[in-house]
Write an enzyme that holds these catalytic residues in place. Structure first.
Site, PDB file in Angstrom:
ATOM      1  N   GLU A 166       0.826  -1.210   0.000  1.00  0.00           N
ATOM      2  CA  GLU A 166       0.000   0.000   0.000  1.00  0.00           C
ATOM      3  C   GLU A 166       0.860   1.260   0.000  1.00  0.00           C
ATOM      4  OE1 GLU A 166      -2.861  -0.562   3.214  1.00  0.00           O
ATOM      5  OE2 GLU A 166      -4.117  -1.713   1.871  1.00  0.00           O
ATOM      6  N   GLU A 175      -5.453  -8.267  -1.612  1.00  0.00           N
ATOM      7  CA  GLU A 175      -6.156  -8.150  -0.326  1.00  0.00           C
ATOM      8  C   GLU A 175      -7.608  -7.829  -0.591  1.00  0.00           C
ATOM      9  OE1 GLU A 175      -4.705  -5.645   2.834  1.00  0.00           O
ATOM     10  OE2 GLU A 175      -2.613  -6.062   2.319  1.00  0.00           O
TER      11      GLU A 175
HETATM   12  C1  BG6 Z   1      -4.669  -3.216   4.550  1.00  0.00           C
HETATM   13  C2  BG6 Z   1      -3.298  -3.621   5.053  1.00  0.00           C
HETATM   14  O1  BG6 Z   1      -4.796  -1.828   4.557  1.00  0.00           O
HETATM   15  O2  BG6 Z   1      -5.789  -3.589   5.262  1.00  0.00           O
HETATM   16  C3  BG6 Z   1      -3.298  -4.819   6.000  1.00  0.00           C
HETATM   17  O3  BG6 Z   1      -2.405  -3.876   3.999  1.00  0.00           O
HETATM   18  C4  BG6 Z   1      -4.494  -4.707   6.920  1.00  0.00           C
HETATM   19  O4  BG6 Z   1      -2.071  -4.854   6.668  1.00  0.00           O
HETATM   20  C5  BG6 Z   1      -5.759  -4.737   6.086  1.00  0.00           C
HETATM   21  O5  BG6 Z   1      -4.507  -5.657   7.927  1.00  0.00           O
HETATM   22  C6  BG6 Z   1      -7.044  -4.751   6.879  1.00  0.00           C
HETATM   23  O6  BG6 Z   1      -7.058  -3.667   7.745  1.00  0.00           O
HETATM   24  P1  BG6 Z   1      -7.303  -3.845   9.308  1.00  0.00           P
HETATM   25  O7  BG6 Z   1      -7.074  -2.526   9.888  1.00  0.00           O
HETATM   26  O8  BG6 Z   1      -8.697  -4.336   9.447  1.00  0.00           O
HETATM   27  O9  BG6 Z   1      -6.303  -4.873   9.746  1.00  0.00           O
END
Ligand code: BG6
Length: 496
Positions: free
Chosen positions: A204, A392
């Site tokens: 990111e 993701e």
């Molecule tokens: C992304 C990141 O922004 O979102 C991850 O790359 C992160 O590291 C994921 O865990 C989900 O966000 P969160 O805050 O729910 O863990």
């Protein structure tokens, strides 16, 4: 014709060392920026703890994606007694990697996205020699993946800059950090030649703008520092692509962007313009890293803000010559913006915005958008025409073990059904070149935003709570068996 994904489609799951691996000080690992972040919650920010070595005074800065995080004069981020730091144990992949990869193999994973913790390989970031024990660990992990026919997808830097680089160099603001990073990238690409084919340079990368300490170890949260930090990361990415070509032409290097399509709340042209400009702010990072050039508007923006890049002869030629091979991105939901004052504010992993009246949200306020992946894929494909990869996507749920001892995670299955159908349409109906899909947090791990355990994403439950209690035992959820069926049918069967 039945809609499926191509036979070579890379189905799998994603993790990050700072949230999953644990063993934060074992076998020679140094401290990273993630190791000084406490847990928080949906309503209470995570804290980055510090000490003033001169006086012994201690304190903290709150992790924020919305407002600047500046450390007081003389403060050095540090681990303090009496604070709880979830990265120190994560969900202990370090000691469970064989069991976890076996579970991934059972689901039929073709790919496993994980990150190498830079400070496990170079404990201080600027060391002359790597830590052999750290290198050995990842070698074992990659060999274990290969046993099950799983391709590793490796993020070189996922929210954990070696802490020494933050303190001594102000992180990525300093050009010398480029050399340290490229040396690290070369070290691992050489060592894992034949074992690892896919690398992502920075998780990111656009997050540097919202949270520069988290994304780039930068302790001065101002526009100049962030612009310089981004420039240095772009150069490091280009040099990594160059090095990959020399080390092993089989290697493919990708960008990783946090992407959220931004919708305008109304048809008011002012709202339309606001959404366009907000997207430009995100896409600036892919315009450079994937497209190979700085967009024109950014120079006007820098001029207006008085930002002057410390660039050098040859920088822009390098960026143009070595863009990444593919563009990967995270995408959980869309965001909505308006210039009017009547929108109710909303949350998301990076952009807040206002509440979209057409969408429901999860318990953390993130919008559940059934069309978001198709929209995101179309936007990115139309702009770059480079292979895409969703690395993701997923939903945070506070899963509970039911009376029958199982976890019936219907909400997760329903979210994934909608999202996978949406990307399937992008492939089948829009002709988009999509390399793969790695569901975020495939085995429960610590949340990056809140530091919680209760915000779970996995197909596999891990017995661990927000106070660091629990046996760390693994338990497949209903979604585990569901995803196995999805993979086995190449995405044709999404039924539960
Ligand atoms: C992304 C990141 O922004 O979102 C991850 O790359 C992160 O590291 C994921 O865990 C989900 O966000 P969160 O805050 O729910 O863990």
């Amino acid at each position: 014709m039945q809609e499926t994904f191509p036979k070579n489609f890379l189905w799998g799951g994603a993790t990050a060392a700072n949230q999953y691996e644990g063993a934060y000080d074992e076998d020679g690992k140094g401290l990273s920026t993630a190791d000084v972040m406490t847990n928080g919650s949906h309503t209470q920010a995570r804290k980055i703890t510090w000490i003033k070595p001169e006086t012994g005074e201690t304190g903290y800065v709150e992790l924020s994606f919305q407002k600047p995080m500046n450390f007081p004069e003389g403060a050095v981020p540090a681990v303090l007694d009496g604070c709880y730091y979830p990265s120190h144990t994560g969900t202990d992949f370090y000691h469970h990697y064989e069991e976890d990869i076996k579970l991934m193999g059972e689901m039929g994973f073709k790919v496993f996205r994980l990150s190498i913790n830079w400070s496990r390989v170079f404990p201080n970031g600027d060391d002359a020699e790597p830590n052999e024990k750290g290198l050995e660990f990842y070698e074992k992990v990659f060999k274990e993946c290969r046993k099950y026919g799983i391709e590793p997808l490796v993020t070189l830097s996922h929210y954990e800059t070696p802490l020494n680089l933050a303190i001594k160099y102000n992180g990525w603001t300093d050009r010398r950090v480029i050399d340290f990073y490229v040396n690290y990238a070369k070290t691992v690409m050489k060592r894992y030649k034949g074992l690892v084919k896919y690398y992502l340079t920075f998780n990111e990368i656009n997050c540097i703008y919202m949270a520069p300490f988290l994304a780039a170890g930068i302790m001065t949260d101002d526009e100049q520092s962030k612009a310089q930090g981004a420039h240095n990361q772009f150069l490091a990415s280009a040099l990594t692509v160059k090095a990959a070509r020399e080390i092993d032409p089989e290697i493919k290097v990708g960008q990783m962007l946090a992407y959220q399509p931004v919708y305008a709340l109304t048809a008011d042209p002012a709202d339309q313009l606001a959404s366009l400009k907000q997207m430009d702010r995100t896409l600036f990072y892919s315009d450079v890293q994937t497209g190979g050039r700085y967009p024109d508007w950014i120079w006007k923006d820098y001029e207006a803000k008085g930002i002057k890049l410390a660039d050098q002869a040859g920088d822009y030629e390098l960026l143009a010559k070595y863009p990444v091979d593919f563009l990967s991105f995270s995408c959980y939901s869309s965001s909505t913006t308006t210039t009017h004052n009547d929108g109710e504010s909303a949350s998301g992993n990076l952009l807040g915005g206002v509440k979209n009246p057409y969408l429901k949200t999860n318990d953390w306020g993130w919008a559940i958008d059934p069309d978001v992946l198709r929209i995101a894929l179309n936007q990115l494909w139309d702009r770059y025409h480079k292979p895409l990869w969703i690395v993701e996507n997923g939903i945070g749920v506070n899963d509970q073990i039911a009376a029958d001892g199982k976890i019936h995670d219907k909400e997760r299955i329903s979210y994934l059904q909608q999202n996978i159908a949406s990307m399937r349409d992008a492939v089948n109906l829009d002709g988009i070149d999509l390399m793969g899909y790695t569901m975020w947090g495939c085995i429960d791990l610590v949340s990056a935003g809140t530091g919680e355990m209760r915000k779970r994403y996995g197909f596999v439950y891990v017995d661990r709570d927000d106070r660091g209690q629990g046996s760390l035992k693994r338990l497949p959820k209903d979604s585990f068996y569901w995803y196995k069926k999805v993979i086995a049918s190449d995405g044709a069967d999404l039924s539960d």
